[in-house]
Design an enzyme around this catalytic site. Structure first.
Site, PDB file in Angstrom:
ATOM      1  N   SER A  55      39.470  29.982  36.179  1.00  0.00           N
ATOM      2  CA  SER A  55      40.905  30.200  36.363  1.00  0.00           C
ATOM      3  C   SER A  55      41.566  30.266  35.003  1.00  0.00           C
ATOM      4  O   SER A  55      40.963  29.911  33.997  1.00  0.00           O
ATOM      5  CB  SER A  55      41.550  29.066  37.163  1.00  0.00           C
ATOM      6  N   ARG A 299      36.578  36.501  38.647  1.00  0.00           N
ATOM      7  CA  ARG A 299      36.770  35.958  39.991  1.00  0.00           C
ATOM      8  C   ARG A 299      37.888  36.717  40.688  1.00  0.00           C
ATOM      9  O   ARG A 299      38.890  37.070  40.065  1.00  0.00           O
ATOM     10  CB  ARG A 299      37.138  34.466  39.911  1.00  0.00           C
ATOM     11  N   THR A 335      46.328  26.131  41.846  1.00  0.00           N
ATOM     12  CA  THR A 335      45.649  24.839  41.886  1.00  0.00           C
ATOM     13  C   THR A 335      46.479  23.805  42.626  1.00  0.00           C
ATOM     14  O   THR A 335      45.969  23.067  43.475  1.00  0.00           O
ATOM     15  CB  THR A 335      45.335  24.353  40.463  1.00  0.00           C
ATOM     16  N   CYS A 487      32.968  46.505  39.427  1.00  0.00           N
ATOM     17  CA  CYS A 487      32.153  45.299  39.224  1.00  0.00           C
ATOM     18  C   CYS A 487      32.187  44.921  37.748  1.00  0.00           C
ATOM     19  O   CYS A 487      31.841  45.739  36.883  1.00  0.00           O
ATOM     20  CB  CYS A 487      30.716  45.535  39.666  1.00  0.00           C
ATOM     21  N   CYS A 511      25.066  39.177  39.160  1.00  0.00           N
ATOM     22  CA  CYS A 511      26.295  38.871  39.893  1.00  0.00           C
ATOM     23  C   CYS A 511      26.933  37.559  39.431  1.00  0.00           C
ATOM     24  O   CYS A 511      26.277  36.523  39.393  1.00  0.00           O
ATOM     25  CB  CYS A 511      25.995  38.804  41.386  1.00  0.00           C
ATOM     26  N   CYS A 514      32.155  37.160  41.797  1.00  0.00           N
ATOM     27  CA  CYS A 514      33.600  37.403  41.793  1.00  0.00           C
ATOM     28  C   CYS A 514      34.099  37.874  43.150  1.00  0.00           C
ATOM     29  O   CYS A 514      35.279  37.756  43.449  1.00  0.00           O
ATOM     30  CB  CYS A 514      33.974  38.403  40.699  1.00  0.00           C
ATOM     31  N   CYS A 517      33.331  43.371  44.974  1.00  0.00           N
ATOM     32  CA  CYS A 517      32.664  44.425  45.744  1.00  0.00           C
ATOM     33  C   CYS A 517      32.870  44.234  47.238  1.00  0.00           C
ATOM     34  O   CYS A 517      33.054  45.212  47.983  1.00  0.00           O
ATOM     35  CB  CYS A 517      31.180  44.465  45.405  1.00  0.00           C
TER      36      CYS A 517
END
Length: 543
Positions: A55, A299, A335, A487, A511, A514, A517
């Site tokens: 984050s 992410r 958060t 991606c 990968c 995130c 896709c």
């Protein structure tokens, strides 16, 4: 698997929490505060608590101080109080200072590493008696007679052919009276729950963004503790939602994030390419002078807000945090809302524990009576305003909502599904991205390397195509394979184009989880599921 398997071992708890993020850990801690006799378990797919957490991150400490009234957020490693906010509009060569929107004022907030925040919360949870099991990837929902009874982890040591290998280990069932799903944005089990229990029947489609982040170590003379910088405009076109954030935290750390709404239209756009190009702006590059890049990650983020919240409960469980979509987009913060939703879920469970109803319907009602509900309602029209009116109209709409109606407009703008927004490649403008220099700008594979991403090679792919033929008949023929660009980890690659026989190659080992896709594919043909064990990135403190 053709061989008959032994039954899975089972573990029983009163309450099971899926996901050791801020929402899940807050739920577990609050349960123990209210009823120490309850057995509470948290499982986490990352190899350790915080390993998969990514984050910005500026923390609004409201929920944290409600959970721990005596807590000083400044004691969490690397956190520093925000000292100054700056907000700019960028053209290709210039930067124009703008007034900081009221939702983004950060007085009293802290620049933090969210990974370190959840590591700290994990310690508090264990001290309270919560059992935490990292490396437990929840792969299956246990549903009996229409009621969720827990989850099961996947079998380990299954080869790519689907058959057990020599180190095969059977998965484990984790059963509970209630299961709280705090998987984060686009959780694989949460997605299934929404379909099984029709949780999206009465809300707008969820809309998303991709956030890509780099952590840099800067020279001491360039370090400005607690400074936050946000920008909009270049390098994005006015019809594409997004912007940047640069935060200074800890000792000589600079966190750089770039966010792009996944409702963008041009299939040739590369979020990673835009993120790298941004750093070359004349007003931005000096912040990176002499700095060293030490980590990278990406992410997906929920951006639908209030009107995209699903039904939050179902028999045997509930959704919290970003699994439900509680991010406050104009604040660029989720958060505190994730933590609050987890705390309220815990309070609802504790209040109804003596009766143990199949569905804790008190949870959404209690959430509506908390500060979270009006906070999300007040800003509900700001993000969809940019989708409807573009950058300049969106800014005017945001000003209207912030200063004139103060979120009390008699209308609610609609959200749309991101995957439906791409235009065909034939009618789209191609985008040429500069070659990376390896000092300020980088390629994707070297970036993935410093995310510490790892997946066991001989395991079934956790990224699958529901209809493999669409990879070429639709994605390539109509959109020139946008997955190779959206991606941020180089997972998707077209091979054989030079011979006239294009084929999609999936490099699942790259990968970074995130989920882009799974969200952006134009026919929703890509399905993301959890890999074996603790596979994925391993983000250090600071990310």
């Amino acid at each position: 698997m053709s061989a008959e398997l032994e039954p899975r071992e089972a573990m029983e708890f009163d309450v099971l929490v899926v996901g050791a993020g801020p929402g899940g850990l807050s739920a577990a801690i609050r349960l123990k505060q209210l009823n120490p006799e309850l057995s509470v378990c948290v499982i986490e797919k990352g190899g350790e608590v915080g390993a998969h957490i990514l984050s910005g991150c500026v923390l609004e400490p409201r929920a944290l101080k409600e959970l721990f009234p005596e807590c000083d957020p400044g004691l969490i490693p690397l956190s520093v109080p925000v000292t100054e906010d700056r907000f700019s509009f960028l053209t290709e060569k210039k930067a124009y200072k703008l007034p900081t929107p009221p939702q983004m004022h950060n007085h009293g907030n802290y620049v933090v590493s969210l990974g370190n925040v959840v590591r700290w919360l994990g310690q508090q949870a264990e001290e309270a008696g919560v059992e935490i099991y990292p490396g437990f990837a929840a792969a299956e929902i246990l549903i009996e007679d229409g009621v969720v009874k827990g989850v099961a982890t996947g079998d380990m040591g299954v080869g790519k052919d689907g058959q057990p290998t020599g180190n095969f280990t059977r998965g484990i069932e984790l059963r509970a009276q209630y299961t709280v799903f705090g998987e984060g944005c686009r959780g694989s089990l949460s997605k299934q729950l929404m379909k099984i229990f029709d949780l999206n029947a009465n809300n707008d489609p969820q809309t998303y963004a991709i956030g890509i982040k780099e952590l840099w170590e800067v020279k001491p003379e360039h370090f400005q503790a607690g400074l936050t910088l946000h920008s909009i405009g270049w390098p994005l076109k006015p019809d594409t939602y997004g912007g940047s954030a640069i935060y200074f935290l800890g000792e000589n750390f600079m966190a750089y994030s770039f966010v792009i709404g996944l409702d963008y239209k041009n299939p040739f756009l590369s979020p990673f390419g835009e993120m790298q190009r941004y750093k070359t702006h004349p007003s931005i590059a000096p912040y990176f002078e002499g700095a060293k890049r030490i980590s990278y990650g990406a992410r997906a983020l929920n951006e639908g807000g209030f009107q995209s919240l699903p039904k939050l409960t179902f028999p045997g469980g509930m959704l919290i945090g970003c699994a439900a979509g509680t991010l406050n987009v104009p604040k660029i913060k989720g958060t505190h809302t994730a933590m609050k939703s987890g705390m309220v879920a815990a309070e609802a469970i504790a209040a109804s524990w003596s009766e143990k109803p199949a569905e804790v319907t008190a949870y959404p009602e209690m959430l509506k009576n908390s500060w979270l509900w009006p906070e999300l309602h007040q800003v509900r029209n700001i993000r969809p305003g940019f989708a409807k009116f573009g950058l300049y109209g969106g800014l005017i709409n945001a000003g209207l909502e912030a200063y004139i109606t103060k979120g009390k407009s008699p209308w609610t703008l609609k959200n749309h599904a991101d995957y439906k927004q791409l235009t065909p490649a034939a009618s789209a403008e191609k985008i040429d991205y500069p070659k990376p220099d390896g000092k300020l700008t980088f390629d994707r594979l070297s970036s993935v390397f410093i995310s510490n991403t790892n997946h066991e090679e001989n395991q079934p792919a956790h990224l699958t195509l529901l209809d493999p033929s669409k990879a070429i008949s639709v994605n390539w023929n109509e959109y020139r394979s946008p997955e190779t660009r959206y991606c941020p980890a180089g997972v998707y690659e077209i091979v054989g184009e030079d011979t006239g026989s294009p084929k999609l190659q999936i490099n699942a080992q790259n990968c970074v989880h995130c989920k882009t896709c799974d969200i952006k594919d134009p026919t929703q043909n890509i399905n993301w599921v959890v890999p074996e064990g603790a596979g994925g990135p391993n983000y250090p403190g600071g990310m």
